[in-house]
Design a protein around this motif. Structure first.
Motif, PDB file in Angstrom:
ATOM      1  N   ALA A 130       0.840  -1.199   0.000  1.00  0.00           N
ATOM      2  CA  ALA A 130       0.000   0.000   0.000  1.00  0.00           C
ATOM      3  C   ALA A 130       0.876   1.250   0.000  1.00  0.00           C
ATOM      4  O   ALA A 130       0.612   2.209  -0.738  1.00  0.00           O
ATOM      5  N   GLU A 131       1.921   1.234   0.803  1.00  0.00           N
ATOM      6  CA  GLU A 131       2.833   2.390   0.851  1.00  0.00           C
ATOM      7  C   GLU A 131       3.568   2.557  -0.470  1.00  0.00           C
ATOM      8  O   GLU A 131       3.730   3.672  -0.961  1.00  0.00           O
ATOM      9  N   LEU A 132       4.013   1.456  -1.073  1.00  0.00           N
ATOM     10  CA  LEU A 132       4.716   1.563  -2.355  1.00  0.00           C
ATOM     11  C   LEU A 132       3.796   2.073  -3.459  1.00  0.00           C
ATOM     12  O   LEU A 132       4.255   2.741  -4.388  1.00  0.00           O
ATOM     13  N   GLN A 133       2.504   1.778  -3.372  1.00  0.00           N
ATOM     14  CA  GLN A 133       1.565   2.350  -4.344  1.00  0.00           C
ATOM     15  C   GLN A 133       1.449   3.858  -4.163  1.00  0.00           C
ATOM     16  O   GLN A 133       1.274   4.590  -5.124  1.00  0.00           O
ATOM     17  N   ARG A 134       1.551   4.319  -2.931  1.00  0.00           N
ATOM     18  CA  ARG A 134       1.496   5.763  -2.663  1.00  0.00           C
ATOM     19  C   ARG A 134       2.815   6.435  -3.015  1.00  0.00           C
ATOM     20  O   ARG A 134       2.844   7.527  -3.560  1.00  0.00           O
ATOM     21  N   ARG A 135       3.920   5.760  -2.654  1.00  0.00           N
ATOM     22  CA  ARG A 135       5.254   6.353  -2.816  1.00  0.00           C
ATOM     23  C   ARG A 135       6.209   5.289  -3.324  1.00  0.00           C
ATOM     24  O   ARG A 135       6.861   4.593  -2.533  1.00  0.00           O
ATOM     25  N   ALA A 136       6.308   5.156  -4.636  1.00  0.00           N
ATOM     26  CA  ALA A 136       7.175   4.130  -5.213  1.00  0.00           C
ATOM     27  C   ALA A 136       8.646   4.373  -4.888  1.00  0.00           C
ATOM     28  O   ALA A 136       9.450   3.452  -4.943  1.00  0.00           O
ATOM     29  N   ASP A 137       8.984   5.605  -4.538  1.00  0.00           N
ATOM     30  CA  ASP A 137      10.379   5.934  -4.247  1.00  0.00           C
ATOM     31  C   ASP A 137      10.747   5.728  -2.780  1.00  0.00           C
ATOM     32  O   ASP A 137      11.849   6.094  -2.353  1.00  0.00           O
ATOM     33  N   ALA A 138       9.855   5.122  -2.001  1.00  0.00           N
ATOM     34  CA  ALA A 138      10.148   4.895  -0.584  1.00  0.00           C
ATOM     35  C   ALA A 138      11.396   4.026  -0.437  1.00  0.00           C
ATOM     36  O   ALA A 138      11.533   3.000  -1.091  1.00  0.00           O
ATOM     37  N   THR A 139      12.282   4.452   0.414  1.00  0.00           N
ATOM     38  CA  THR A 139      13.502   3.687   0.661  1.00  0.00           C
ATOM     39  C   THR A 139      13.206   2.546   1.627  1.00  0.00           C
ATOM     40  O   THR A 139      12.156   2.517   2.283  1.00  0.00           O
ATOM     41  N   ALA A 140      14.158   1.647   1.749  1.00  0.00           N
ATOM     42  CA  ALA A 140      14.023   0.557   2.713  1.00  0.00           C
ATOM     43  C   ALA A 140      13.914   1.127   4.126  1.00  0.00           C
ATOM     44  O   ALA A 140      13.157   0.605   4.954  1.00  0.00           O
ATOM     45  N   TYR A 164       7.836  -0.074 -11.065  1.00  0.00           N
ATOM     46  CA  TYR A 164       7.656   1.216 -10.412  1.00  0.00           C
ATOM     47  C   TYR A 164       7.543   2.289 -11.491  1.00  0.00           C
ATOM     48  O   TYR A 164       8.216   2.224 -12.519  1.00  0.00           O
ATOM     49  N   THR A 165       6.675   3.267 -11.251  1.00  0.00           N
ATOM     50  CA  THR A 165       6.524   4.357 -12.194  1.00  0.00           C
ATOM     51  C   THR A 165       6.488   5.688 -11.452  1.00  0.00           C
ATOM     52  O   THR A 165       6.221   5.736 -10.256  1.00  0.00           O
ATOM     53  N   ALA A 166       6.717   6.735 -12.216  1.00  0.00           N
ATOM     54  CA  ALA A 166       6.606   8.089 -11.684  1.00  0.00           C
ATOM     55  C   ALA A 166       5.332   8.712 -12.248  1.00  0.00           C
ATOM     56  O   ALA A 166       4.995   8.492 -13.407  1.00  0.00           O
ATOM     57  N   ARG A 167       4.609   9.444 -11.439  1.00  0.00           N
ATOM     58  CA  ARG A 167       3.433  10.170 -11.905  1.00  0.00           C
ATOM     59  C   ARG A 167       3.888  11.526 -12.411  1.00  0.00           C
ATOM     60  O   ARG A 167       4.503  12.297 -11.681  1.00  0.00           O
ATOM     61  N   LEU A 168       3.560  11.801 -13.649  1.00  0.00           N
ATOM     62  CA  LEU A 168       3.961  13.051 -14.277  1.00  0.00           C
ATOM     63  C   LEU A 168       2.780  14.003 -14.349  1.00  0.00           C
ATOM     64  O   LEU A 168       1.627  13.572 -14.382  1.00  0.00           O
ATOM     65  N   LYS A 185     -11.275  12.213  -8.689  1.00  0.00           N
ATOM     66  CA  LYS A 185     -10.437  11.253  -7.964  1.00  0.00           C
ATOM     67  C   LYS A 185      -9.291  10.860  -8.875  1.00  0.00           C
ATOM     68  O   LYS A 185      -9.496  10.341  -9.977  1.00  0.00           O
ATOM     69  N   ALA A 186      -8.098  11.097  -8.413  1.00  0.00           N
ATOM     70  CA  ALA A 186      -6.909  10.759  -9.193  1.00  0.00           C
ATOM     71  C   ALA A 186      -6.754   9.257  -9.263  1.00  0.00           C
ATOM     72  O   ALA A 186      -7.297   8.508  -8.432  1.00  0.00           O
ATOM     73  N   ASP A 187      -6.025   8.787 -10.273  1.00  0.00           N
ATOM     74  CA  ASP A 187      -5.714   7.374 -10.358  1.00  0.00           C
ATOM     75  C   ASP A 187      -5.080   6.941  -9.038  1.00  0.00           C
ATOM     76  O   ASP A 187      -4.244   7.654  -8.481  1.00  0.00           O
ATOM     77  N   SER A 188      -5.510   5.814  -8.554  1.00  0.00           N
ATOM     78  CA  SER A 188      -4.974   5.354  -7.279  1.00  0.00           C
ATOM     79  C   SER A 188      -4.545   3.904  -7.409  1.00  0.00           C
ATOM     80  O   SER A 188      -4.766   3.269  -8.433  1.00  0.00           O
ATOM     81  N   GLY A 189      -3.954   3.412  -6.368  1.00  0.00           N
ATOM     82  CA  GLY A 189      -3.491   2.032  -6.366  1.00  0.00           C
ATOM     83  C   GLY A 189      -4.635   1.050  -6.194  1.00  0.00           C
ATOM     84  O   GLY A 189      -5.796   1.437  -5.989  1.00  0.00           O
ATOM     85  N   LEU A 190      -4.293  -0.199  -6.232  1.00  0.00           N
ATOM     86  CA  LEU A 190      -5.261  -1.264  -6.033  1.00  0.00           C
ATOM     87  C   LEU A 190      -5.656  -1.356  -4.563  1.00  0.00           C
ATOM     88  O   LEU A 190      -4.857  -1.046  -3.681  1.00  0.00           O
ATOM     89  N   PRO A 191      -6.874  -1.792  -4.281  1.00  0.00           N
ATOM     90  CA  PRO A 191      -7.253  -1.966  -2.870  1.00  0.00           C
ATOM     91  C   PRO A 191      -6.533  -3.149  -2.270  1.00  0.00           C
ATOM     92  O   PRO A 191      -6.631  -4.260  -2.779  1.00  0.00           O
ATOM     93  N   VAL A 192      -5.768  -2.917  -1.241  1.00  0.00           N
ATOM     94  CA  VAL A 192      -5.034  -3.991  -0.564  1.00  0.00           C
ATOM     95  C   VAL A 192      -5.388  -4.028   0.908  1.00  0.00           C
ATOM     96  O   VAL A 192      -5.822  -3.099   1.480  1.00  0.00           O
TER      97      VAL A 192
END
Length: 151
Positions: free
Chosen positions: A11-21, A51-55, A144-151
Motif C-alpha cells: 500500500a505504501e509503495l503504491q502511494r510512494r514508489a520511491d520509498a527507501t528501505a 515502479y513508475t513516476a506520476r507526471l 479522484k486521481a488514479d490510485s493504487g489497487l485496494p489492498v
C-alpha cells in the motif's frame, strides 16, 4: 500469502514508489534490511511488477484527456491483433482495454489539444481497416486521481 505487513508495504509503495528501505522499515516497525527483503520477495514473486513516476500532464503540454471507444468492423483474431499492434505504436494511448458490450476497445488518451485528438481519431484510428466506429468522451475533470489497487 500476504500478511498484514506485506499489505501495508505494498500500500505504501503504491502511494510512494520511491520509498527507501529505511522509510518502509520505519513505517512497518522493521529494520531497513527486513523491509528490503520483504520488498525483494514481493518483486521476485511478481506481485510488484515495477515502479513508475506520476507526471504532470499540463507541464508536458498535454491538456486533453479522453476516453475513446472503438468498435471493430469484424471480430476475428487477425483484426484484433492488427488493431492492438496499431495501438501499441501510438504514444497518445496510455491505456487500452477490451470490453464487453457495444464497444470492443476502450482507449485512454492524452493529447495536447482538440486538433490533436481529432488527428488521432481521423488519421490513425478510423483509417485502420479493422475499425468500424469510434466514439470519444473528453474528460472535463478528474475528481479522484488514479490510485493504487485496494489492498
Amino acid at each position: 500469502m500476504l500478511d498484514s505487513t506485506d499489505r501495508r508495504l505494498i500500500a505504501e509503495l503504491q502511494r510512494r514508489a520511491d520509498a527507501t528501505a529505511q522509510d518502509l522499515g520505519d513505517l512497518l516497525h522493521l529494520s531497513a534490511s527486513q523491509a528490503a527483503r520483504r520488498r525483494a520477495r514481493l518483486e521476485s514473486e511478481g506481485l510488484i511488477k515495477g515502479y513508475t513516476a506520476r507526471l504532470d500532464p499540463a507541464k508536458l503540454g498535454l491538456s486533453v484527456q479522453a476516453f475513446v471507444q472503438v468498435q471493430m468492423a469484424a471480430h476475428n483474431a487477425d483484426n484484433a491483433a492488427s488493431f492492438v499492434r496499431l495501438v501499441t505504436t501510438l504514444p497518445e494511448v496510455v491505456g487500452c482495454w477490451t470490453l464487453t458490450g457495444e464497444a470492443d476497445y476502450l482507449l485512454r488518451v492524452w493529447v495536447t489539444d482538440l486538433p490533436a485528438l481529432n488527428a488521432l481519431i481521423h488519421h490513425r484510428l478510423l483509417p485502420h481497416p479493422a475499425v468500424s466506429r469510434v466514439q470519444s468522451q473528453i474528460v472535463m475533470d478528474q475528481p479522484k486521481a488514479d490510485s493504487g489497487l485496494p489492498v
